[in-house]
Design a protein around this motif. Structure first.
Motif, PDB file in Angstrom:
ATOM      1  N   ALA A 116      24.022  46.356  47.912  1.00  0.00           N
ATOM      2  CA  ALA A 116      25.248  46.427  47.108  1.00  0.00           C
ATOM      3  C   ALA A 116      24.937  46.202  45.628  1.00  0.00           C
ATOM      4  CB  ALA A 116      26.269  45.410  47.597  1.00  0.00           C
ATOM      5  N   THR A 117      24.105  45.222  45.329  1.00  0.00           N
ATOM      6  CA  THR A 117      23.757  44.931  43.935  1.00  0.00           C
ATOM      7  C   THR A 117      22.837  46.008  43.372  1.00  0.00           C
ATOM      8  OG1 THR A 117      24.013  42.560  44.327  1.00  0.00           O
ATOM      9  CG2 THR A 117      22.724  43.204  42.397  1.00  0.00           C
ATOM     10  N   ARG A 118      21.853  46.433  44.151  1.00  0.00           N
ATOM     11  CA  ARG A 118      20.940  47.471  43.664  1.00  0.00           C
ATOM     12  C   ARG A 118      21.660  48.789  43.401  1.00  0.00           C
ATOM     13  NH1 ARG A 118      17.285  44.838  47.108  1.00  0.00           N
ATOM     14  NH2 ARG A 118      17.795  46.124  48.904  1.00  0.00           N
ATOM     15  N   MET A 119      22.644  49.122  44.231  1.00  0.00           N
ATOM     16  CA  MET A 119      23.334  50.405  44.123  1.00  0.00           C
ATOM     17  C   MET A 119      24.529  50.377  43.165  1.00  0.00           C
ATOM     18  SD  MET A 119      21.467  52.230  46.052  1.00  0.00           S
ATOM     19  CE  MET A 119      22.424  53.712  46.237  1.00  0.00           C
ATOM     20  N   ALA A 120      24.914  49.200  42.696  1.00  0.00           N
ATOM     21  CA  ALA A 120      26.061  49.090  41.790  1.00  0.00           C
ATOM     22  C   ALA A 120      25.759  49.782  40.459  1.00  0.00           C
ATOM     23  CB  ALA A 120      26.387  47.621  41.539  1.00  0.00           C
ATOM     24  N   GLN A 121      26.797  50.313  39.837  1.00  0.00           N
ATOM     25  CA  GLN A 121      26.640  50.805  38.473  1.00  0.00           C
ATOM     26  C   GLN A 121      26.578  49.586  37.563  1.00  0.00           C
ATOM     27  OE1 GLN A 121      29.141  53.964  37.050  1.00  0.00           O
ATOM     28  NE2 GLN A 121      29.169  54.970  39.037  1.00  0.00           N
ATOM     29  N   LYS A 122      25.733  49.667  36.544  1.00  0.00           N
ATOM     30  CA  LYS A 122      25.505  48.523  35.658  1.00  0.00           C
ATOM     31  C   LYS A 122      25.813  48.912  34.218  1.00  0.00           C
ATOM     32  CE  LYS A 122      21.915  47.289  38.897  1.00  0.00           C
ATOM     33  NZ  LYS A 122      22.188  48.382  39.795  1.00  0.00           N
ATOM     34  N   PHE A 123      26.530  48.010  33.518  1.00  0.00           N
ATOM     35  CA  PHE A 123      26.907  48.234  32.133  1.00  0.00           C
ATOM     36  C   PHE A 123      26.468  47.015  31.329  1.00  0.00           C
ATOM     37  CE2 PHE A 123      29.737  50.407  35.009  1.00  0.00           C
ATOM     38  CZ  PHE A 123      29.649  51.711  34.546  1.00  0.00           C
ATOM     39  N   LEU A 124      25.572  47.240  30.369  1.00  0.00           N
ATOM     40  CA  LEU A 124      24.976  46.149  29.601  1.00  0.00           C
ATOM     41  C   LEU A 124      26.023  45.426  28.770  1.00  0.00           C
ATOM     42  CD1 LEU A 124      22.344  44.698  28.746  1.00  0.00           C
ATOM     43  CD2 LEU A 124      22.214  46.329  26.850  1.00  0.00           C
ATOM     44  N   ILE A 125      26.047  44.115  28.888  1.00  0.00           N
ATOM     45  CA  ILE A 125      26.904  43.255  28.065  1.00  0.00           C
ATOM     46  C   ILE A 125      26.104  42.786  26.852  1.00  0.00           C
ATOM     47  CG2 ILE A 125      28.164  41.061  28.013  1.00  0.00           C
ATOM     48  CD1 ILE A 125      29.442  43.249  29.750  1.00  0.00           C
ATOM     49  N   GLY A 126      24.830  42.526  27.044  1.00  0.00           N
ATOM     50  CA  GLY A 126      23.970  42.098  25.952  1.00  0.00           C
ATOM     51  C   GLY A 126      22.724  41.427  26.484  1.00  0.00           C
ATOM     52  N   LEU A 155      35.221  38.208  30.022  1.00  0.00           N
ATOM     53  CA  LEU A 155      34.528  38.894  28.930  1.00  0.00           C
ATOM     54  C   LEU A 155      35.263  38.705  27.604  1.00  0.00           C
ATOM     55  CD1 LEU A 155      33.422  42.197  30.693  1.00  0.00           C
ATOM     56  CD2 LEU A 155      31.976  40.280  30.003  1.00  0.00           C
ATOM     57  N   ARG A 156      36.586  38.739  27.623  1.00  0.00           N
ATOM     58  CA  ARG A 156      37.359  38.504  26.391  1.00  0.00           C
ATOM     59  C   ARG A 156      37.115  37.100  25.853  1.00  0.00           C
ATOM     60  NH1 ARG A 156      41.890  42.199  25.586  1.00  0.00           N
ATOM     61  NH2 ARG A 156      41.881  43.746  27.259  1.00  0.00           N
ATOM     62  N   LYS A 157      37.026  36.128  26.753  1.00  0.00           N
ATOM     63  CA  LYS A 157      36.727  34.756  26.329  1.00  0.00           C
ATOM     64  C   LYS A 157      35.315  34.656  25.751  1.00  0.00           C
ATOM     65  CE  LYS A 157      39.929  32.047  29.072  1.00  0.00           C
ATOM     66  NZ  LYS A 157      40.103  30.687  29.543  1.00  0.00           N
ATOM     67  N   LEU A 158      34.384  35.427  26.316  1.00  0.00           N
ATOM     68  CA  LEU A 158      33.022  35.427  25.785  1.00  0.00           C
ATOM     69  C   LEU A 158      32.995  36.001  24.371  1.00  0.00           C
ATOM     70  CD1 LEU A 158      30.982  36.523  28.931  1.00  0.00           C
ATOM     71  CD2 LEU A 158      31.369  34.209  28.058  1.00  0.00           C
ATOM     72  N   VAL A 159      33.822  37.021  24.108  1.00  0.00           N
ATOM     73  CA  VAL A 159      33.945  37.566  22.748  1.00  0.00           C
ATOM     74  C   VAL A 159      34.519  36.486  21.831  1.00  0.00           C
ATOM     75  CG1 VAL A 159      35.152  39.254  21.301  1.00  0.00           C
ATOM     76  CG2 VAL A 159      34.133  39.986  23.466  1.00  0.00           C
ATOM     77  N   GLU A 160      35.594  35.809  22.256  1.00  0.00           N
ATOM     78  CA  GLU A 160      36.221  34.750  21.450  1.00  0.00           C
ATOM     79  C   GLU A 160      35.240  33.641  21.105  1.00  0.00           C
ATOM     80  OE1 GLU A 160      39.646  33.188  23.501  1.00  0.00           O
ATOM     81  OE2 GLU A 160      40.548  35.179  23.674  1.00  0.00           O
ATOM     82  N   HIS A 161      34.327  33.321  22.031  1.00  0.00           N
ATOM     83  CA  HIS A 161      33.353  32.254  21.818  1.00  0.00           C
ATOM     84  C   HIS A 161      32.069  32.755  21.141  1.00  0.00           C
ATOM     85  CE1 HIS A 161      35.964  30.108  24.648  1.00  0.00           C
ATOM     86  NE2 HIS A 161      35.436  29.011  24.140  1.00  0.00           N
ATOM     87  N   TRP A 169      31.831  44.381  24.772  1.00  0.00           N
ATOM     88  CA  TRP A 169      32.950  44.287  25.711  1.00  0.00           C
ATOM     89  C   TRP A 169      33.596  45.654  25.907  1.00  0.00           C
ATOM     90  CZ3 TRP A 169      38.011  45.455  24.362  1.00  0.00           C
ATOM     91  CH2 TRP A 169      38.946  45.284  25.383  1.00  0.00           C
ATOM     92  N   ALA A 170      33.920  46.321  24.801  1.00  0.00           N
ATOM     93  CA  ALA A 170      34.619  47.608  24.874  1.00  0.00           C
ATOM     94  C   ALA A 170      33.787  48.657  25.596  1.00  0.00           C
ATOM     95  CB  ALA A 170      34.975  48.089  23.465  1.00  0.00           C
ATOM     96  N   GLU A 171      32.501  48.723  25.292  1.00  0.00           N
ATOM     97  CA  GLU A 171      31.635  49.722  25.916  1.00  0.00           C
ATOM     98  C   GLU A 171      31.484  49.468  27.415  1.00  0.00           C
ATOM     99  OE1 GLU A 171      27.090  51.405  25.505  1.00  0.00           O
ATOM    100  OE2 GLU A 171      28.061  50.562  23.735  1.00  0.00           O
ATOM    101  N   ALA A 176      32.950  50.650  33.037  1.00  0.00           N
ATOM    102  CA  ALA A 176      33.363  50.105  34.330  1.00  0.00           C
ATOM    103  C   ALA A 176      34.671  50.732  34.803  1.00  0.00           C
ATOM    104  CB  ALA A 176      33.508  48.589  34.232  1.00  0.00           C
ATOM    105  N   ARG A 177      35.595  50.933  33.881  1.00  0.00           N
ATOM    106  CA  ARG A 177      36.880  51.531  34.265  1.00  0.00           C
ATOM    107  C   ARG A 177      36.715  52.983  34.698  1.00  0.00           C
ATOM    108  NH1 ARG A 177      39.650  48.452  29.402  1.00  0.00           N
ATOM    109  NH2 ARG A 177      40.454  46.660  30.543  1.00  0.00           N
TER     110      ARG A 177
END
Length: 186
Positions: A116-126, A155-161, A169-171, A176-177
């Motif tokens: 499940a983890t290997r096959m998931a699509q992944k989007f870099l946060i940083g 993720l929004r809280k991570l941006v705030e901090h 976040w936006a990318e 993901a959507r």
């Protein structure tokens, strides 16, 4: 690692209403508030910069029909090919009080990567330091929500901090959507 969903003995996971929130990040009233086994001792998160990604797991045939039902998590690879995962899980133990099933956040967990983890699509946060990853874990303890919304709020809280940028976040959210749009309804 088993599927990111804890399905218990039920062949189909009932859809839970988005308004059904339970205190203590879903643990309120549970007999066991410790949660699933954690492999921190086998795969520690060491003090190096690591890529942190948003995982969008593949649809489960016959179970997930809509895009909003996809499972999301945050995570990063740690030592010994383990993954540190931050996500809501479905708890489905009929011995616990209603509602069953319920969404629960057990805290960050280290697991070996399964299909499940290997096959998931992944989007870099940083690419984040150990201190930033620990900040993610700390902030995650304050989020009360369900799966995709829970990850979005986190993720929004991570941006705030200042842990991640709003562009990251936006990318990641846009990717993901759009994940599995060709296979699922909105």
């Amino acid at each position: 690692m088993p599927s990111p969903f804890s399905l218990g003995t039920s062949p189909k996971l009932p859809v839970m209403p988005a308004t059904q929130y339970i205190p203590e990040q879903g643990k309120y009233g549970l007999r066991n508030k410790e949660g699933p086994l954690n492999n921190d001792h086998l795969c520690p998160d060491t003090d190096v910069t690591r890529p942190v990604v948003l995982f969008v797991y593949q649809p489960i045939e016959g179970l997930i029909q809509r895009h909003r039902d996809l499972h999301w998590s945050l995570g990063w690879e740690v030592s010994n090919k383990g993954f540190r995962l931050i996500h809501i899980q479905t708890h489905n133990d009929v011995r616990d009080p209603q509602p069953i099933p319920r969404y629960v956040y057990w805290g960050a967990q280290t697991k070996t990567a399964g299909n499940a983890t290997r096959m998931a699509q992944k989007f870099l946060i940083g690419n984040l330091s150990l201190q930033q990853r620990q900040q993610i874990e700390s902030i995650a303890q304050t989020v009360e929500w369900n799966c995709q919304n829970w990850i979005d709020v986190l993720l929004r809280k991570l941006v705030e901090h200042g842990v991640i940028t709003s562009a990251a976040w936006a990318e990641a959210m846009a990717g993901a959507r759009g994940a599995y749009r060709d296979r699922l309804a909105d």
